[in-house]
Design a protein around this motif. Structure first.
Motif, PDB file in Angstrom:
ATOM      1  N   VAL A 158      21.209  -3.727 -57.525  1.00  0.00           N
ATOM      2  CA  VAL A 158      22.375  -3.140 -58.198  1.00  0.00           C
ATOM      3  C   VAL A 158      22.223  -3.254 -59.724  1.00  0.00           C
ATOM      4  O   VAL A 158      22.497  -2.296 -60.459  1.00  0.00           O
ATOM      5  CB  VAL A 158      23.679  -3.818 -57.717  1.00  0.00           C
ATOM      6  CG1 VAL A 158      24.872  -3.299 -58.500  1.00  0.00           C
ATOM      7  CG2 VAL A 158      23.875  -3.570 -56.227  1.00  0.00           C
ATOM      8  N   GLN A 159      21.765  -4.416 -60.197  1.00  0.00           N
ATOM      9  CA  GLN A 159      21.625  -4.577 -61.649  1.00  0.00           C
ATOM     10  C   GLN A 159      20.578  -3.609 -62.208  1.00  0.00           C
ATOM     11  O   GLN A 159      20.781  -3.007 -63.263  1.00  0.00           O
ATOM     12  CB  GLN A 159      21.244  -6.023 -61.990  1.00  0.00           C
ATOM     13  CG  GLN A 159      21.363  -6.327 -63.458  1.00  0.00           C
ATOM     14  CD  GLN A 159      21.057  -7.785 -63.774  1.00  0.00           C
ATOM     15  OE1 GLN A 159      19.929  -8.247 -63.622  1.00  0.00           O
ATOM     16  NE2 GLN A 159      22.067  -8.513 -64.199  1.00  0.00           N
ATOM     17  N   ARG A 169      18.823 -12.831 -49.935  1.00  0.00           N
ATOM     18  CA  ARG A 169      19.425 -11.492 -49.792  1.00  0.00           C
ATOM     19  C   ARG A 169      20.374 -11.208 -50.955  1.00  0.00           C
ATOM     20  O   ARG A 169      20.368 -10.117 -51.518  1.00  0.00           O
ATOM     21  CB  ARG A 169      20.200 -11.399 -48.476  1.00  0.00           C
ATOM     22  CG  ARG A 169      19.307 -11.289 -47.289  1.00  0.00           C
ATOM     23  CD  ARG A 169      19.998 -10.587 -46.106  1.00  0.00           C
ATOM     24  NE  ARG A 169      19.012 -10.455 -45.054  1.00  0.00           N
ATOM     25  CZ  ARG A 169      18.733 -11.438 -44.188  1.00  0.00           C
ATOM     26  NH1 ARG A 169      19.408 -12.567 -44.221  1.00  0.00           N
ATOM     27  NH2 ARG A 169      17.791 -11.283 -43.289  1.00  0.00           N
ATOM     28  N   ASN A 170      21.186 -12.203 -51.295  1.00  0.00           N
ATOM     29  CA  ASN A 170      22.149 -12.035 -52.395  1.00  0.00           C
ATOM     30  C   ASN A 170      21.407 -11.712 -53.697  1.00  0.00           C
ATOM     31  O   ASN A 170      21.807 -10.836 -54.468  1.00  0.00           O
ATOM     32  CB  ASN A 170      22.991 -13.317 -52.534  1.00  0.00           C
ATOM     33  CG  ASN A 170      24.311 -13.098 -53.254  1.00  0.00           C
ATOM     34  OD1 ASN A 170      24.558 -12.037 -53.826  1.00  0.00           O
ATOM     35  ND2 ASN A 170      25.162 -14.101 -53.233  1.00  0.00           N
ATOM     36  N   GLN A 171      20.297 -12.415 -53.940  1.00  0.00           N
ATOM     37  CA  GLN A 171      19.522 -12.176 -55.152  1.00  0.00           C
ATOM     38  C   GLN A 171      18.894 -10.785 -55.163  1.00  0.00           C
ATOM     39  O   GLN A 171      18.881 -10.111 -56.186  1.00  0.00           O
ATOM     40  CB  GLN A 171      18.419 -13.240 -55.300  1.00  0.00           C
ATOM     41  CG  GLN A 171      18.943 -14.586 -55.723  1.00  0.00           C
ATOM     42  CD  GLN A 171      19.770 -14.477 -56.984  1.00  0.00           C
ATOM     43  OE1 GLN A 171      19.289 -14.082 -58.034  1.00  0.00           O
ATOM     44  NE2 GLN A 171      21.045 -14.778 -56.868  1.00  0.00           N
ATOM     45  N   GLY A 229      24.203 -19.436 -61.531  1.00  0.00           N
ATOM     46  CA  GLY A 229      24.996 -18.496 -60.733  1.00  0.00           C
ATOM     47  C   GLY A 229      24.204 -17.852 -59.613  1.00  0.00           C
ATOM     48  O   GLY A 229      24.595 -16.829 -59.077  1.00  0.00           O
ATOM     49  N   GLU A 246      19.811  -8.068 -53.367  1.00  0.00           N
ATOM     50  CA  GLU A 246      20.897  -7.083 -53.499  1.00  0.00           C
ATOM     51  C   GLU A 246      21.339  -6.982 -54.950  1.00  0.00           C
ATOM     52  O   GLU A 246      21.525  -5.895 -55.497  1.00  0.00           O
ATOM     53  CB  GLU A 246      22.126  -7.495 -52.662  1.00  0.00           C
ATOM     54  CG  GLU A 246      21.995  -7.311 -51.177  1.00  0.00           C
ATOM     55  CD  GLU A 246      23.215  -7.889 -50.434  1.00  0.00           C
ATOM     56  OE1 GLU A 246      23.071  -8.156 -49.240  1.00  0.00           O
ATOM     57  OE2 GLU A 246      24.297  -8.074 -51.050  1.00  0.00           O
ATOM     58  N   GLY A 247      21.528  -8.152 -55.575  1.00  0.00           N
ATOM     59  CA  GLY A 247      21.968  -8.181 -56.972  1.00  0.00           C
ATOM     60  C   GLY A 247      20.950  -7.518 -57.880  1.00  0.00           C
ATOM     61  O   GLY A 247      21.312  -6.769 -58.787  1.00  0.00           O
ATOM     62  N   TYR A 251      21.011 -14.075 -67.248  1.00  0.00           N
ATOM     63  CA  TYR A 251      19.892 -13.212 -66.858  1.00  0.00           C
ATOM     64  C   TYR A 251      18.767 -13.309 -67.874  1.00  0.00           C
ATOM     65  O   TYR A 251      17.995 -12.376 -68.067  1.00  0.00           O
ATOM     66  CB  TYR A 251      20.384 -11.767 -66.710  1.00  0.00           C
ATOM     67  CG  TYR A 251      21.777 -11.699 -66.126  1.00  0.00           C
ATOM     68  CD1 TYR A 251      21.981 -11.996 -64.777  1.00  0.00           C
ATOM     69  CD2 TYR A 251      22.886 -11.416 -66.918  1.00  0.00           C
ATOM     70  CE1 TYR A 251      23.252 -12.003 -64.242  1.00  0.00           C
ATOM     71  CE2 TYR A 251      24.161 -11.416 -66.392  1.00  0.00           C
ATOM     72  CZ  TYR A 251      24.345 -11.710 -65.052  1.00  0.00           C
ATOM     73  OH  TYR A 251      25.604 -11.716 -64.532  1.00  0.00           O
ATOM     74  N   GLY A 303      27.240 -15.410 -65.599  1.00  0.00           N
ATOM     75  CA  GLY A 303      25.889 -15.039 -65.174  1.00  0.00           C
ATOM     76  C   GLY A 303      24.864 -15.089 -66.294  1.00  0.00           C
ATOM     77  O   GLY A 303      25.107 -14.645 -67.405  1.00  0.00           O
ATOM     78  N   ASP A 329      20.319 -16.164 -46.860  1.00  0.00           N
ATOM     79  CA  ASP A 329      21.421 -15.406 -47.456  1.00  0.00           C
ATOM     80  C   ASP A 329      21.348 -15.449 -48.981  1.00  0.00           C
ATOM     81  O   ASP A 329      21.710 -14.483 -49.651  1.00  0.00           O
ATOM     82  CB  ASP A 329      22.775 -15.936 -46.975  1.00  0.00           C
ATOM     83  CG  ASP A 329      23.902 -15.002 -47.392  1.00  0.00           C
ATOM     84  OD1 ASP A 329      23.888 -13.845 -46.938  1.00  0.00           O
ATOM     85  OD2 ASP A 329      24.746 -15.421 -48.200  1.00  0.00           O
TER      86      ASP A 329
END
Lengths: 757, 159
Positions: free
Chosen positions: A649-650, A641-643, A75, A645-646, A392, A390, A638
Motif C-alpha cells: 500500500v505504501q 503479512r502486515n509488513q 510500529g 501488505e503495508g 520509515y 510510524g 501475521d
C-alpha cells in the motif's frame, strides 16, 4: 586544524546544505545499522559486539525473565517478535517475559534500528543467548542435584528430570550465573518443535494504542513538563537578521525565548501558548536566504550533472553493445517519510544530567551527537527510546531530540516537550533522495539478454547522527558544527546503488554507482534506499524486453534466474494470481508483474497485479495484488503479512502520488494538500500475501521487501494498458491520462500471448 | 469556563476559548486518544465525535463545544473491556504504528451508527478524510466489517 577553524572554512561562501567534500573511501564507510562490517568475535547476530549473556537476559528471583534489546519498536511489531524468540528458546511463557528496548543506560548498543536488520541482529542474538541461558540453567540444576544433565528438560520455567527433580528458574539463578560470555554455537530448538516462534501471536503494543493508552513519546507527561516549539528558517542555510522577541516574552504563560544564531525556540507552560508564541516569533523574524535549489522540472538532469564519485559495482563479460533494444532513463523525485505524527522529544536537564526521550532509530549515536552538541560528557547524557508514529527511515526524530535538548539546557529542572508542526516535518525532514537510473539492454537471437548496463545517480542515503552536524539545530546555532561528511554506503547492501545489480543471470553486464557528494535537498535513509528506483528500472526493462521478444514476462524472468528461492516466489505469485490463464480484460484494465530480492540479500518478493485506469481522469486503482514472499524462518506470520501488505500500500502511494515540491529556494510541499499521499479511495481492492515456508533458515528482514516490486508492477500494468512506458516517478493521474491518449509505435509491440509459454 | 460532556461525563475546562479542542483534550484533560497530526484538518489523526459527528479537533475551538457531547477513543472501551470496534481491530491486528487508528475508530463508529451493514465503498468513502502512512488500510477495512458483523449479531440476539 582546530574544529572552530574547520567550521568556518566549511561555512565560508555557502549558506546551504549544498557542500562538497573529500569523500571517504567507500570500504571505510558505515553500514546502515552502524554495525561493524567485519565480525569481531564470530558470535551470532549482535552477540558479536555485546557477548555478555546478562547484557541480554536476566532471570529474576521469581523465575520471570527480562530481555534487553538495543533495537527499537518502530510500529512494526518487533517487540512481539523478539518476545516470541525469547519465549521459545528460554522455554518460558510469553507473559513471564518483559522486554526493555533501546536505552543508553540499560540495553546493548545495537546501532540503528534500520535496514530490516532487527530480527537478524537482535533476534539472532536473543535466540542464541536464550538457548545458552536455558542450557546454563539445566547445567545448574544438574550441579545442585549432584547428577548429570542427562534426561533433564527445561519447560515452562522449570528444569525437570524423570526422577521427580523440579527446579524453577528463579531457584537456579544466582548473581553471577549469567555473567559470562556467549559461546559461538548454541543448542537451538528444532523448528518442528516450535510452540510460539512461528505462530501468529497478537502484538503486545496494539491494545493500548486502540484505547487511548500512553503509547507514544507524544503521550508522555512528566511532572513539571513544559512545552517548546521551534521557529525554523524559511529555507536551507538561511541566516537570521532580526527577531523581535520582546512581545513574545511578555505573553502570559511564555517562560523563555531561546535564541542562538539562527536557532530560535520558545518554551511555555501550555502547548497552545507555545504554538501561538512560535507563530508570533516567526512573523517577526527577518532572514537572509541563500539556498539555490535545482529546477524541479529538470531534477534528473540536474542530478546527473553534479560531480560524482563513480564505482563499478558489477562488471562481467562484454556489456557494451553496438545498439540497445532498451535505452531508457528512470527517475524518482525526493520523497517524504510523511509520518502521520510529527517528530517529538522530551528533554530534561537535571543537575549535570541530560535525559532525552526520543523516537530516534539510534539511541547511542544520538546520545554521542547530543553530548558533543551540548559539550557534555557522554555518560551525562542518556537517550531512551519511546515509540513515535510510524518510522520509515530517518525523519525529524533526531533533530527534534536536539531541539528539545537545547531548550531543556536553557530551562534546567523542567522537562521540555517539543513537537514539530506539520509544515516543519514536511519541509525539514531528511527526504528520501531524488535519483536517476539509466538502463541499456539488448536481446540476443535466442531471446535472452545479451548485454545489460545500469548507471545510477544519487546523493547519500545515510546522514544519521553520530556527527552533530547531522542535526538541524547544530547547524543553526551561532557557533555551528560542520556539516557531516556524506556517507556512501558500501556494497553488498549499498545505498543509492542498493539493488542496482540485477539478481538475474546476465553474461554481459555492468553496473556503475555515481555517488553524488553534494546534497541539493536534505536527504537520508528512507525505506529500501535506492532499491525502490533500481528495482523499478530493472523490472520495467525486463518487462519491455519480454514484450519486444514476444515472451511472457514471468517466463522471461524465470529463464534468467538460477536462484531457486527467487524462482519459487515468482512461480507462487503467478500461480496464486492465475497468471497463465489470465483473461483478456476490457480497455483500461491490465496486468503487471515484478520481482526483487531486497538488497539481493534479504527477503524475496514477487507481485502480480491487475490495475484499472479511468482513461478520462488518469485515476489508477489496483484491483488485486497477489504477493509471494520468502523471509527465511518466519517468527510471526501475521507480522510478516502486515509488513508486506503495508509495503504494497505504501509503495502504491509513492508510485502514484508522491514527490517533494520546491522552487529555486524553498521547499513548497509543506502539508498533505501540497504533498498528497494515498487515501482510501485509491487503496488496492484486494491484497493477498503468500508466504513460502523455510523452517530453520536464517531470518530475512521483511519490512522493505515489497516496495520495489510494487512500484515496478504498477508501471508494468500501466504499460500493459496504455502501451506507453512511464519512467519518471510518480506515475500520477496527469501522466497516466496523457499515456492513455497515445499508443506510440516505438514500444507498441503486440501483447505477448497469454497462454503458458 | 467551558462545559463539555466528555464520554458521557460533564467536565468543566478553563483553557482559553480559542484553544483548539485537541489541546484541551490532550493537555488539560490528559487524554491520549486524539492525536496531533497536521493542525490543518487534513489527516484525521485528531478526529473525535461531537454529537455523534466526526470532527477534526485540531481546528475546532473549544468555545464552540459548550454543552456538546464529545466522544474520544477512550469512550469506546478499555484494554480490559474493549468496545466492538476496538475488539475487531485487535482481532484483525489492524495497526502498524497505530498513530492514526484512534481517528479511524471514531470515523468508523460514526459510519456504523449510520450504516450498520456497510459495503466496501461505504467504508472507503467514510474513511477518506483519515490518512494512514504505514499502509494498514486493508486491515482497517476488514476490521470495520468484522465490527459490523459483531454488532449486527448482537442486535439480532436482542431482538
Amino acid at each position: 586544524m582546530s574544529p572552530a577553524l574547520s567550521r568556518r572554512d566549511v561555512l565560508r561562501g555557502t549558506g546551504a546544505l549544498i557542500l562538497a567534500f573529500s569523500v571517504p573511501h567507500r570500504s571505510s564507510a558505515l553500514t546502515e545499522t552502524g554495525a561493524s562490517a567485519t565480525p569481531l568475535r564470530g558470535l551470532p547476530g549482535s552477540l558479536d559486539s555485546t557477548p555478555r549473556l546478562n547484557a541480554w537476559i536476566r532471570i529474576e528471583a521469581d523465575g520471570n525473565a527480562t530481555i534487553f534489546t538495543g533495537k527499537a519498536e518502530l510500529g512494526q511489531g518487533i517487540k512481539t517478535a523478539l518476545l516470541q524468540i525469547a519465549a521459545e528458546e528460554l522455554k518460558l511463557p510469553l507473559p513471564r517475559i518483559t522486554l526493555i528496548t533501546a536505552d543508553t543506560a540499560r540495553t546493548p548498543n545495537e546501532g540503528y534500528t534500520a535496514a530490516s536488520h532487527s530480527v537478524q541482529d537482535s533476534g539472532t542474538a536473543i535466540r542464541n543467548a536464550a538457548a545458552q541461558v536455558r542450557e546454563i540453567l539445566i547445567g545448574e540444576a544438574a550441579r545442585l542435584a549432584g547428577r548429570s544433565t542427562d534426561g533433564l528438560k527445561a519447560w515452562d520455567g522449570v528444569v525437570a528430570g524423570p526422577d521427580g527433580l523440579s527446579l524453577g528458574y528463579g531457584e537456579l539463578v544466582s548473581a553471577q550465573l549469567l555473567n559470562v560470555d556467549a559461546q559461538p554455537t548454541s543448542i537451538l530448538t528444532d523448528p518442528k518443535n516450535f510452540t510460539v516462534m512461528d505462530r501468529p501471536v497478537a502484538r503486545v503494543d496494539i491494545p493500548p494504542k486502540l484505547t487511548g493508552g500512553a503509547a507514544y513519546v507524544q503521550d508522555m507527561r512528566l511532572p513539571g513538563m513544559v512545552h517548546g516549539r521551534i521557529v525554523r528558517p524559511p529555507s536551507y542555510g538561511a541566516r537570521l537578521i532580526d527577531l523581535d522577541a520582546a512581545p513574545v516574552e511578555a505573553m502570559p504563560g511564555v517562560l523563555k525565548v531561546v535564541r542562538d544564531g539562527a536557532f530560535i525556540g520558545v518554551v511555555a507552560e501550555k502547548q497552545w501558548t507555545a504554538i501561538q508564541a512560535m507563530r508570533r516569533l516567526a512573523a517577526s523574524a527577518r532572514w537572509n536566504e541563500s539556498a539555490a535549489l535545482p529546477d524541479e522540472a529538470q531534477l534528473p538532469e540536474a542530478l546527473m550533472a553534479l560531480p560524482a564519485k563513480d564505482t563499478t559495482i558489477l562488471e562481467v563479460g562484454t556489456p557494451d553493445a553496438a545498439s540497445y533494444d532498451v535505452d531508457a532513463l528512470f527517475s524518482r523525485p525526493y520523497l517524504s517519510h510523511g509520518s502521520i505524527g510529527p517528530s517529538c522529544a522530551i528533554a530534561h536537564m537535571d543537575g549535570d544530567d541530560l535525559t532525552v526521550w526520543t523516537h530516534t532509530q539510534g539511541v547511542y549515536p544520538l546520545r554521542d551527537a547530543l553530548a558533543t552538541l551540548c559539550a557534555m560528557p557522554r555518560d551525562k547524557v542518556r537517550c531512551i527510546h519511546v515509540e513515535g508514529a510510524g518510522c520509515y527511515g530517518q525523519n525529524g526524530a533526531d533533530d527534534v531530540g536536539a531541539d528539545a535538548a537545547l531548550l531543556a539546557r536553557a530551562l534546567p529542572g523542567r522537562p521540555v516537550r517539543v513537537q514539530w508542526m506539520r509544515e516543519q516535518e514536511h519541509a525539514w525532514e531528511p527526504f528520501g533522495p531524488g535519483m536517476a537510473a539509466h538502463v541499456r539492454a539488448s536481446l540476443g537471437p535466442d531471446g535472452s539478454i545479451s548485454a545489460w548496463q545500469h548507471d545510477v545517480w544519487s546523493q547519500s542515503h545515510m546522514m544519521r547522527p553520530g556527527p552533530p552536524g547531522t542535526l538541524l539545530a547544530a547547524r543553526d546555532i551561532a557557533n555551528p558544527f560542520p556539516p557531516a561528511p556524506p556517507v556512501d554506503l558500501p556494497m553488498p547492501e549499498g545505498g543509492g546503488d542498493r539493488n542496482a545489480v540485477p539478481l538475474y543471470v546476465l553474461p554481459n553486464a555492468r553496473a556503475v554507482n555515481h555517488f553524488l557528494p553534494q546534497m541539493p535537498l536534505r536527504g537520508s535513509s528512507m525505506r529500501s534506499l535506492g532499491g525502490y528506483l533500481n528495482v523499478f528500472a530493472i523490472e520495467s526493462t525486463m518487462d519491455d524486453l519480454a514484450r519486444l521478444s514476444g515472451q511472457d514476462p514471468v517466463a522471461f524472468r524465470l529463464r534468467h534466474l538460477r536462484d531457486e528461492r527467487a524462482s519459487a516466489v515468482i512461480t507462487l505469485a503467478a500461480e496464486r494470481f492465475g497468471w497463465n490463464g489470465r483473461p483478456t480484460l476490457s480497455a483500461g484494465s491490465g496486468y503487471g508483474f515484478a520481482f526483487a530480492r531486497y538488497k539481493n540479500l534479504e527477503a524475496y518478493c514477487a507481485i502480480a497485479l491487475e490495475l484499472a485506469i479511468d482513461q478520462d481522469t488518469g485515476r489508477t486503482v489496483v484491483q488485486r495484488a497477489i504477493a509471494a514472499v520468502d523471509t527465511g524462518q518466519v517468527v510471526n506470520p501475521d507480522g510478516v503479512r502486515n509488513q508486506i501488505e503495508g509495503g504494497i500500500v505504501q509503495a502504491t502511494s509513492w508510485t502514484l502520488f508522491e514527490g517533494v515540491r520546491f522552487d529555486r529556494q524553498r521547499i513548497t510541499s509543506v502539508d498533505w494538500a501540497s504533498y498528497p499521499i494515498l487515501r482510501f479511495a485509491h487503496v488496492p481492492r484486494r491484497v493477498e500475501v503468500h508466504l513460502v515456508e523455510r523452517p530453520g533458515l536464517p531470518f530475512l528482514g521483511a519490512g522493505e521487501a515489497a516496495q520495489g516490486p510494487m512500484g515496478a508492477a504498477i508501471a508494468n500494468a500501466i504499460r500493459d494498458i496504455t502501451g506507453t512506458r512511464l519512467r519518471a516517478l510518480p506515475l500520477d493521474a496527469a501522466k497516466v491520462r496523457a499515456a492513455s491518449k497515445v499508443r506510440p509505435a516505438s514500444m507498441g509491440s503486440p501483447l505477448p500471448p497469454r497462454s503458458p509459454s | 469556563m467551558t462545559t463539555l460532556i466528555l464520554n458521557g461525563e460533564e467536565r468543566q475546562v478553563t483553557s482559553e476559548p480559542d484553544t483548539p479542542l485537541l489541546y484541551v483534550l490532550r493537555d488539560e484533560l490528559e487524554l491520549n486518544g486524539a492525536k496531533f497530526g497536521c493542525g490543518l484538518g487534513q489527516c484525521g489523526a485528531c478526529t473525535v465525535l461531537v454529537d455523534g459527528e466526526p470532527v477534526f479537533s485540531c481546528v475546532t475551538p473549544v468555545l464552540l463545544m459548550n454543552g456538546r457531547d464529545i466522544r474520544t477513543v477512550e469512550g469506546l472501551g478499555t484494554v480490559a473491556a474493549p468496545g466492538p470496534l476496538q475488539a475487531a481491530f485487535i482481532e484483525e491486528q489492524a495497526a502498524q504504528c497505530g498513530y492514526c487508528i484512534a481517528g479511524m475508530l471514531l470515523r468508523a463508529q460514526a459510519l456504523l451508527v449510520r450504516v450498520p451493514d456497510p459495503q466496501d465503498d461505504d467504508i472507503l468513502a467514510a474513511l477518506e478524510p483519515q490518512l494512514c502512512r504505514c499502509g494498514t488500510h486493508m486491515r482497517i477495512i476488514r476490521a470495520v466489517k468484522r465490527a459490523a458483523r459483531t454488532l449486527s449479531r448482537a442486535a439480532e440476539a436482542v431482538r
